[in-house]
Design an enzyme around this catalytic site. Structure first.
Site, mmCIF file in Angstrom:
data_model
loop_
_atom_site.group_PDB
_atom_site.id
_atom_site.type_symbol
_atom_site.label_atom_id
_atom_site.label_comp_id
_atom_site.label_asym_id
_atom_site.label_seq_id
_atom_site.Cartn_x
_atom_site.Cartn_y
_atom_site.Cartn_z
ATOM 1 N NE ARG A 36 -37.015 22.764 43.075
ATOM 2 C CZ ARG A 36 -38.196 23.315 43.833
ATOM 3 N NH1 ARG A 36 -39.222 22.905 44.171
ATOM 4 N NH2 ARG A 36 -37.144 24.637 44.474
ATOM 5 C CD GLN A 101 -39.995 19.194 51.168
ATOM 6 O OE1 GLN A 101 -39.326 20.190 50.700
ATOM 7 N NE2 GLN A 101 -40.024 17.974 50.386
ATOM 8 C CB VAL A 103 -48.092 25.965 52.174
ATOM 9 C CG1 VAL A 103 -46.862 26.218 52.900
ATOM 10 C CG2 VAL A 103 -48.512 25.620 51.046
ATOM 11 C CG HIS A 119 -41.047 24.423 53.481
ATOM 12 N ND1 HIS A 119 -40.932 23.809 52.733
ATOM 13 C CD2 HIS A 119 -39.765 24.149 53.902
ATOM 14 C CE1 HIS A 119 -39.930 23.504 51.853
ATOM 15 N NE2 HIS A 119 -39.020 24.482 53.060
ATOM 16 C CB CYS A 130 -46.172 44.486 64.160
ATOM 17 S SG CYS A 130 -47.833 44.121 63.796
ATOM 18 C CB CYS A 148 -50.440 44.516 59.286
ATOM 19 S SG CYS A 148 -49.915 44.037 61.077
ATOM 20 C CB CYS A 151 -48.001 47.922 62.188
ATOM 21 S SG CYS A 151 -47.143 46.789 60.865
ATOM 22 C CB SER A 189 -39.882 15.397 48.297
ATOM 23 O OG SER A 189 -38.865 16.684 48.379
ATOM 24 C CB SER A 190 -37.372 17.332 43.456
ATOM 25 O OG SER A 190 -37.731 18.646 44.486
HETATM 26 N N1 APR Z 1 -46.704 10.934 43.074
HETATM 27 C C1 APR Z 1 -45.139 10.194 42.947
HETATM 28 N N2 APR Z 1 -44.275 11.466 42.733
HETATM 29 C C2 APR Z 1 -44.801 12.840 42.675
HETATM 30 C C3 APR Z 1 -46.097 12.829 41.832
HETATM 31 C C4 APR Z 1 -47.020 11.566 42.052
HETATM 32 N N3 APR Z 1 -48.185 11.759 42.262
HETATM 33 N N4 APR Z 1 -46.272 13.858 41.240
HETATM 34 C C5 APR Z 1 -45.143 14.794 41.225
HETATM 35 N N5 APR Z 1 -44.780 13.724 41.548
HETATM 36 C C6 APR Z 1 -42.890 13.972 41.783
HETATM 37 C C7 APR Z 1 -42.128 15.542 40.668
HETATM 38 O O1 APR Z 1 -42.296 14.411 40.065
HETATM 39 C C8 APR Z 1 -41.052 15.441 41.384
HETATM 40 O O2 APR Z 1 -40.057 14.617 41.830
HETATM 41 O O3 APR Z 1 -42.631 14.850 43.170
HETATM 42 C C9 APR Z 1 -42.164 15.843 42.871
HETATM 43 C C10 APR Z 1 -42.113 17.145 43.281
HETATM 44 O O4 APR Z 1 -40.691 17.901 43.195
HETATM 45 P P1 APR Z 1 -40.502 18.879 44.136
HETATM 46 O O5 APR Z 1 -41.606 19.802 43.122
HETATM 47 O O6 APR Z 1 -39.861 19.877 43.625
HETATM 48 O O7 APR Z 1 -41.438 19.867 44.808
HETATM 49 P P2 APR Z 1 -40.664 19.279 46.301
HETATM 50 O O8 APR Z 1 -39.926 18.841 46.806
HETATM 51 O O9 APR Z 1 -42.243 19.623 47.408
HETATM 52 O O10 APR Z 1 -40.392 21.164 47.109
HETATM 53 C C11 APR Z 1 -39.583 21.793 47.951
HETATM 54 O O11 APR Z 1 -38.941 24.020 47.148
HETATM 55 O O12 APR Z 1 -40.171 25.546 45.893
HETATM 56 C C12 APR Z 1 -40.092 25.183 46.907
HETATM 57 O O13 APR Z 1 -41.201 25.528 49.566
HETATM 58 C C13 APR Z 1 -41.468 24.769 47.638
HETATM 59 O O14 APR Z 1 -41.689 23.064 49.738
HETATM 60 C C14 APR Z 1 -41.697 23.542 48.170
HETATM 61 C C15 APR Z 1 -39.930 22.789 48.157
#
Ligand code: APR
Length: 256
Positions: A36, A101, A103, A119, A130, A148, A151, A189-190
């Site tokens: 994002r 989160q 993978v 995730h 299956c 698969c 199946c 993470s956002s």
């Molecule tokens: N250091 C700190 N923050 C960072 C860095 C970095 N080097 N690079 C990116 N970011 C921040 C971004 O600005 C963003 O706010 O990390 C955040 C990542 O957010 P997302 O892209 O939303 O990822 P995430 O929170 O893991 O998404 C959760 O959404 O699409 C699904 O399954 C997917 O597991 C994922 C889930």
């Protein structure tokens, strides 16, 4: 050390049960795009077309083309300072577990042992009909539509897709870890995607503290004791350096 890192080290030192929740932002420094932020995957692909369980039924070729690209990017990725610092902090008794989160498997490759992949992971592909699981390299060998071996149905990458439930054991473990933690550190993470985005509430609800290291804001910033808009790698590397302990401290913590 920057003031934020000093404060973060104090928070970890003064809490006995620290759990870390990571998102795609900890892996961008390994060359893996997040979702994002500017230039992220969801700016270039529509998740309803490539990362949704209905899309797999509707247009499996499109889904596998997307995941083949993601796997190619993963192929050269190595753990970075952020992953390595968390493994070191676990080894030295400062971090109990990492809930991720992601993978990409980079936490395990960096040496983290207690990792909860909420995730799923790209190590395997699975049959939703299956329940057979196959190593991802076998699935990639039969692109564009891996079937698969039991199946014949089209396989699914071993990740949780939008529209699917999270693996019950993983989400239960993550919720228990967050509720038992007296300190939850969120990195990269956002915090936009539920149910994982609700984990800070488990820690706060049980009286614990929250800190967030993330470039950009999250919905939990106002509830966090500390918010650092800084890079995951540099921040965690500084944190591990600050907390690097001698033998005597280690025994003190293990009694903690
Ligand atoms: N250091 C700190 N923050 C960072 C860095 C970095 N080097 N690079 C990116 N970011 C921040 C971004 O600005 C963003 O706010 O990390 C955040 C990542 O957010 P997302 O892209 O939303 O990822 P995430 O929170 O893991 O998404 C959760 O959404 O699409 C699904 O399954 C997917 O597991 C994922 C889930």
């Amino acid at each position: 050390m920057k003031r934020g890192q000093v404060e973060l080290a104090r928070l970890i030192r003064t809490h006995a049960r620290c759990v870390v929740l990571t998102g795609a932002g900890i892996s961008t420094e390994s060359g893996i795009p997040d979702f994002r932020s500017a230039g992220g995957l969801w700016e270039r692909y529509d998740p309803t077309e490539v990362a949704n369980i209905d899309a797999l039924r509707r247009d499996p070729r499109r889904v596998w083309d997307f995941y083949a690209l993601r796997l190619e990017a993963l192929g050269d990725a190595e753990p970075n300072d952020g992953h390595r610092a968390l493994a070191e902090l676990e080894e030295q008794g400062w971090v109990r577990a990492v809930i991720t989160q992601n993978v990409d498997g980079l936490h395990q490759r960096a040496g983290s042992r207690e990792v909860v992949e909420v995730h799923g992971s790209l190590r395997e592909a699975e049959c939703v009909h299956c329940a057979v699981r196959v190593p991802m390299e076998d699935a990639l060998a039969s692109l564009p539509l891996p079937a698969c071996p039991e199946c014949g149905e089209i396989l699914k990458p071993g990740v949780v897709m939008f529209g699917e439930l999270l693996p019950a054991a993983a989400i239960e473990r993550a919720q228990a870890l967050a509720a038992e933690a007296d300190f939850l550190l969120v990195v990269g993470s956002s915090l936009e995607v539920h149910p994982i985005a609700a984990l800070p509430g488990e820690t706060l609800g049980a009286g614990g503290a929250l800190a967030i290291v993330n470039r950009g804001s999250t919905p939990w910033d106002s509830r966090a004791e500390l918010v650092l808009d800084s890079g995951a790698g540099e921040t965690l590397r500084g944190l591990a350096a600050a907390l690097c302990i001698v033998e005597t401290d280690r025994s003190r913590r293990s009694d903690g």
